[in-house]
Design a protein around this motif. Structure first.
Motif, PDB file in Angstrom:
ATOM      1  N   LEU A 110      32.016  32.770  43.095  1.00 43.06           N
ATOM      2  CA  LEU A 110      32.566  31.413  43.110  1.00 43.06           C
ATOM      3  C   LEU A 110      32.185  30.708  44.398  1.00 43.06           C
ATOM      4  CD1 LEU A 110      34.646  29.134  42.228  1.00 43.06           C
ATOM      5  CD2 LEU A 110      36.367  30.493  43.433  1.00 43.06           C
ATOM      6  N   TYR A 111      31.705  29.477  44.262  1.00 45.62           N
ATOM      7  CA  TYR A 111      31.505  28.574  45.392  1.00 45.62           C
ATOM      8  C   TYR A 111      32.410  27.379  45.169  1.00 45.62           C
ATOM      9  CZ  TYR A 111      29.387  24.884  48.264  1.00 45.62           C
ATOM     10  OH  TYR A 111      29.189  23.865  49.155  1.00 45.62           O
ATOM     11  N   THR A 112      33.178  26.989  46.199  1.00 45.93           N
ATOM     12  CA  THR A 112      34.048  25.838  46.015  1.00 45.93           C
ATOM     13  C   THR A 112      34.044  24.898  47.215  1.00 45.93           C
ATOM     14  OG1 THR A 112      36.325  25.084  45.627  1.00 45.93           O
ATOM     15  CG2 THR A 112      36.060  27.198  46.770  1.00 45.93           C
ATOM     16  N   ALA A 113      33.941  23.618  46.901  1.00 43.47           N
ATOM     17  CA  ALA A 113      34.154  22.547  47.864  1.00 43.47           C
ATOM     18  C   ALA A 113      35.275  21.645  47.352  1.00 43.47           C
ATOM     19  CB  ALA A 113      32.879  21.730  48.059  1.00 43.47           C
ATOM     20  N   GLY A 114      36.029  22.145  46.367  1.00 38.49           N
ATOM     21  CA  GLY A 114      37.101  21.372  45.743  1.00 38.49           C
ATOM     22  C   GLY A 114      38.436  22.065  45.891  1.00 38.49           C
ATOM     23  N   THR A 115      39.228  22.045  44.821  1.00 38.01           N
ATOM     24  CA  THR A 115      40.561  22.643  44.813  1.00 38.01           C
ATOM     25  C   THR A 115      40.591  23.752  43.771  1.00 38.01           C
ATOM     26  OG1 THR A 115      41.562  20.525  45.436  1.00 38.01           O
ATOM     27  CG2 THR A 115      43.021  22.198  44.501  1.00 38.01           C
ATOM     28  N   VAL A 116      40.940  24.960  44.210  1.00 37.31           N
ATOM     29  CA  VAL A 116      40.880  26.121  43.321  1.00 37.31           C
ATOM     30  C   VAL A 116      42.170  26.925  43.393  1.00 37.31           C
ATOM     31  CG1 VAL A 116      39.758  28.355  42.907  1.00 37.31           C
ATOM     32  CG2 VAL A 116      38.370  26.326  43.377  1.00 37.31           C
ATOM     33  N   THR A 117      42.659  27.332  42.218  1.00 38.14           N
ATOM     34  CA  THR A 117      43.767  28.278  42.110  1.00 38.14           C
ATOM     35  C   THR A 117      43.292  29.481  41.301  1.00 38.14           C
ATOM     36  OG1 THR A 117      45.468  26.552  42.216  1.00 38.14           O
ATOM     37  CG2 THR A 117      46.104  28.670  41.246  1.00 38.14           C
TER      38      THR A 117
ATOM     39  N   SER B 210      40.770  23.268  49.283  1.00 38.87           N
ATOM     40  CA  SER B 210      41.841  24.251  49.431  1.00 38.87           C
ATOM     41  C   SER B 210      41.755  25.286  48.320  1.00 38.87           C
ATOM     42  CB  SER B 210      43.209  23.561  49.395  1.00 38.87           C
ATOM     43  OG  SER B 210      43.423  22.919  48.152  1.00 38.87           O
ATOM     44  N   THR B 211      42.167  26.511  48.662  1.00 38.33           N
ATOM     45  CA  THR B 211      42.104  27.614  47.708  1.00 38.33           C
ATOM     46  C   THR B 211      43.390  28.423  47.783  1.00 38.33           C
ATOM     47  OG1 THR B 211      39.697  27.774  47.938  1.00 38.33           O
ATOM     48  CG2 THR B 211      40.831  29.678  47.006  1.00 38.33           C
ATOM     49  N   PHE B 212      43.946  28.762  46.624  1.00 37.85           N
ATOM     50  CA  PHE B 212      45.082  29.680  46.531  1.00 37.85           C
ATOM     51  C   PHE B 212      44.685  30.842  45.641  1.00 37.85           C
ATOM     52  CE2 PHE B 212      48.682  31.496  44.325  1.00 37.85           C
ATOM     53  CZ  PHE B 212      49.569  31.769  45.364  1.00 37.85           C
ATOM     54  N   ILE B 213      44.891  32.064  46.125  1.00 40.99           N
ATOM     55  CA  ILE B 213      44.588  33.270  45.358  1.00 40.99           C
ATOM     56  C   ILE B 213      45.850  34.114  45.306  1.00 40.99           C
ATOM     57  CG2 ILE B 213      43.192  35.361  45.241  1.00 40.99           C
ATOM     58  CD1 ILE B 213      41.053  33.826  46.884  1.00 40.99           C
ATOM     59  N   GLY B 214      46.350  34.400  44.108  1.00 38.01           N
ATOM     60  CA  GLY B 214      47.565  35.179  43.958  1.00 38.01           C
ATOM     61  C   GLY B 214      47.392  36.329  42.986  1.00 38.01           C
ATOM     62  N   THR B 215      47.958  37.483  43.341  1.00 34.90           N
ATOM     63  CA  THR B 215      48.001  38.662  42.471  1.00 34.90           C
ATOM     64  C   THR B 215      46.619  38.950  41.888  1.00 34.90           C
ATOM     65  OG1 THR B 215      50.157  37.757  41.833  1.00 34.90           O
ATOM     66  CG2 THR B 215      49.494  39.818  40.807  1.00 34.90           C
ATOM     67  N   SER B 216      45.628  38.994  42.737  1.00 35.78           N
ATOM     68  CA  SER B 216      44.245  39.170  42.291  1.00 35.78           C
ATOM     69  C   SER B 216      43.544  40.241  43.118  1.00 35.78           C
ATOM     70  CB  SER B 216      43.488  37.844  42.374  1.00 35.78           C
ATOM     71  OG  SER B 216      44.049  36.891  41.484  1.00 35.78           O
ATOM     72  N   VAL B 217      42.362  40.642  42.660  1.00 32.43           N
ATOM     73  CA  VAL B 217      41.578  41.664  43.334  1.00 32.43           C
ATOM     74  C   VAL B 217      40.174  41.127  43.594  1.00 32.43           C
ATOM     75  CG1 VAL B 217      40.607  43.986  43.180  1.00 32.43           C
ATOM     76  CG2 VAL B 217      42.877  43.530  42.240  1.00 32.43           C
ATOM     77  N   ILE B 218      39.695  41.291  44.816  1.00 30.84           N
ATOM     78  CA  ILE B 218      38.325  40.937  45.198  1.00 30.84           C
ATOM     79  C   ILE B 218      37.692  42.218  45.711  1.00 30.84           C
ATOM     80  CG2 ILE B 218      36.894  39.489  46.683  1.00 30.84           C
ATOM     81  CD1 ILE B 218      39.328  37.543  46.788  1.00 30.84           C
ATOM     82  N   ARG B 219      36.824  42.835  44.915  1.00 32.66           N
ATOM     83  CA  ARG B 219      36.365  44.177  45.252  1.00 32.66           C
ATOM     84  C   ARG B 219      34.882  44.393  44.941  1.00 32.66           C
ATOM     85  NH1 ARG B 219      35.929  47.931  41.019  1.00 32.66           N
ATOM     86  NH2 ARG B 219      36.505  47.078  38.984  1.00 32.66           N
ATOM     87  N   ARG B 220      34.277  45.251  45.746  1.00 36.20           N
ATOM     88  CA  ARG B 220      32.903  45.704  45.547  1.00 36.20           C
ATOM     89  C   ARG B 220      31.884  44.562  45.439  1.00 36.20           C
ATOM     90  NH1 ARG B 220      32.945  51.071  45.148  1.00 36.20           N
ATOM     91  NH2 ARG B 220      34.823  52.123  44.401  1.00 36.20           N
ATOM     92  N   ASN B 221      32.152  43.478  46.175  1.00 39.46           N
ATOM     93  CA  ASN B 221      31.174  42.402  46.285  1.00 39.46           C
ATOM     94  C   ASN B 221      30.319  42.655  47.531  1.00 39.46           C
ATOM     95  OD1 ASN B 221      32.324  40.453  44.125  1.00 39.46           O
ATOM     96  ND2 ASN B 221      34.097  40.979  45.382  1.00 39.46           N
ATOM     97  N   THR B 222      29.151  42.034  47.588  1.00 41.64           N
ATOM     98  CA  THR B 222      28.253  42.250  48.713  1.00 41.64           C
ATOM     99  C   THR B 222      27.655  40.928  49.196  1.00 41.64           C
ATOM    100  OG1 THR B 222      26.379  42.661  47.213  1.00 41.64           O
ATOM    101  CG2 THR B 222      27.615  44.578  47.996  1.00 41.64           C
ATOM    102  N   ALA B 223      27.336  40.883  50.483  1.00 42.41           N
ATOM    103  CA  ALA B 223      26.641  39.738  51.072  1.00 42.41           C
ATOM    104  C   ALA B 223      25.667  40.260  52.118  1.00 42.41           C
ATOM    105  CB  ALA B 223      27.633  38.768  51.696  1.00 42.41           C
TER     106      ALA B 223
END
Length: 377
Positions: free
Chosen positions: A182-189, A213-226
């Motif tokens: 995900l790329y965001t320059a807006g509003t994300v939930t 602005s970004t809100f992330i709740g009860t979520s998982v961000i895993r095994r990503n790479t950069a």
């Protein structure tokens, strides 16, 4: 709300028989009333839908696209019923799957968006799976997978003025320069969702927040790479507005570059009741296995543990690397992190604030070059 229906003579006859016998409609009967299983039929349904309509897809069908779907510039709901919308990678030219303009409001439910592909010569490089170009997007039980963008947002791109509400969804195996998932320059939930195994060739393997602005709740961000110099294997934050992560896990992400295995923050980040664990910055003289911070960072009830800065040279700050930013630890812990050179816990060049928090059992030491109340070696 009006629903689009596709009916044949056979379907009408079957419905009449069902009505006469009083028997329940079968899945096959229901599918007769849904968009036929072809990319052409789906494109026609979107193009001809009136404002506020709902399009029903056939259950478990794969809608194979040889050309881009019409841009969504109206209020539209697509119920997938387990269907997949897939760009034909064998014959089709590069295009994104969904594009939403400033008048669009698209709701996607129970489907998979797959195989969007944008190259340097495509119309625009952002959002290979879905681009929100000033409109609104809502995802519910949607998989956004295997999409590739030459620029930003392999899976989803939310441009300035746009918004996205992502719930109970899975964004995975997407690829971009910035913001693999995900790329965001807006509003994300984001609620109750997972970003996994996405890749950024530069920054933000899972999520890249440029502004907004970004809100992330009860979520998982895993095994990503950069892989960039200022990377953020899981999350990259640049915007000055608040980014809030609550009751979530940022875990097992990797930055092969030099900053932020789990999170790179140059914005305003608040982590509450969350976990940053198992992340790695592996580049030469890498900084911040769990979190790299040069902005405002507030941790409340959050645990930063088992992260590492394990590259060669002076790789440092296995838990948190703070470069002139503001850090507050409130009822939080930084423990069992490691780095090539000291400290393995928190490396900071300015004082940070601890409130009932501990920095302990990090290797080779807990804090440097400053030591302060609550962190000693």
């Amino acid at each position: 709300m009006r629903y689009i229906r596709f009916c044949s003579v056979a379907a009408v006859a079957a419905a009449m028989v069902t009505g006469l016998t009083g028997g329940p409609a079968t899945a096959a009967d229901q599918d007769q009333d849904r968009v036929p299983c072809s990319g052409t039929a789906l494109s026609l349904a979107i193009a001809t839908a009136r404002n506020g309509e709902t399009i029903d897809l056939r259950s478990d069908c794969t809608y194979l696209l040889s050309a881009a779907l019409p841009t969504v510039g109206k209020d539209l709901t697509i119920r997938g019923n387990g269907a997949t919308i897939l760009r034909d990678g064998t014959t089709a030219s590069p295009f994104r799957i969904f594009d939403i303009n400033s008048n669009g409001n698209l709701r996607l439910q129970d489907l998979t968006v797959r195989g969007g592909y944008l190259t340097a010569t495509s119309t625009a490089g952002d959002g290979a799976g879905i681009r929100v170009n000033g409109g609104a997007l809502r995802l519910s039980k949607v998989d956004v997978v295997d999409n590739t963008a030459v620029a930003n947002g392999g899976g989803i791109a939310v441009e300035s003025g746009g918004s996205a509400d992502i719930r109970s969804s899975y964004v995975a195996f997407d690829n971009a320069s910035n913001g693999g998932g995900l790329y965001t320059a807006g509003t994300v939930t984001v609620e109750n969702s997972e970003f996994a195994r996405n890749h950024a060739r530069a920054s933000g393997g899972g999520i890249y927040q440029a502004t907004g602005s970004t809100f992330i709740g009860t979520s998982v961000i895993r095994r990503n790479t950069a892989a960039g110099s200022a990377s953020g294997g899981g999350v990259y934050i640049a915007g000055s507005q608040l980014t809030e992560i609550v009751d979530s896990k940022i875990t097992n992400n990797t930055d092969t570059g030099t900053a932020g295995g789990g999170i790179y923050n140059n914005g305003n980040l608040r982590l509450t009741k969350s976990e940053v664990s198992g992340n790695v910055v592996g580049g030469y003289s890498g900084q911040g296995g769990g979190i790299y911070n040069s902005g405002r960072l507030y941790l409340k009830g959050t645990d930063v543990f088992r992260n590492s800065a394990n590259g060669g040279g002076s790789a440092v700050g296995g838990g948190i690397y703070n470069s002139g930013g503001t850090v507050t630890l409130d009822h939080s812990t930084v423990r069992n992190n490691a780095s090539t050179v000291a400290p393995g816990g928190v490396r900071t060049n300015v004082a940070i604030t601890l409130r009932d928090s501990t920095i302990t059992r990090n290797i080779p030491t807990n804090c440097a070059p400053l030591t302060f109340t609550g962190c000693t070696d």
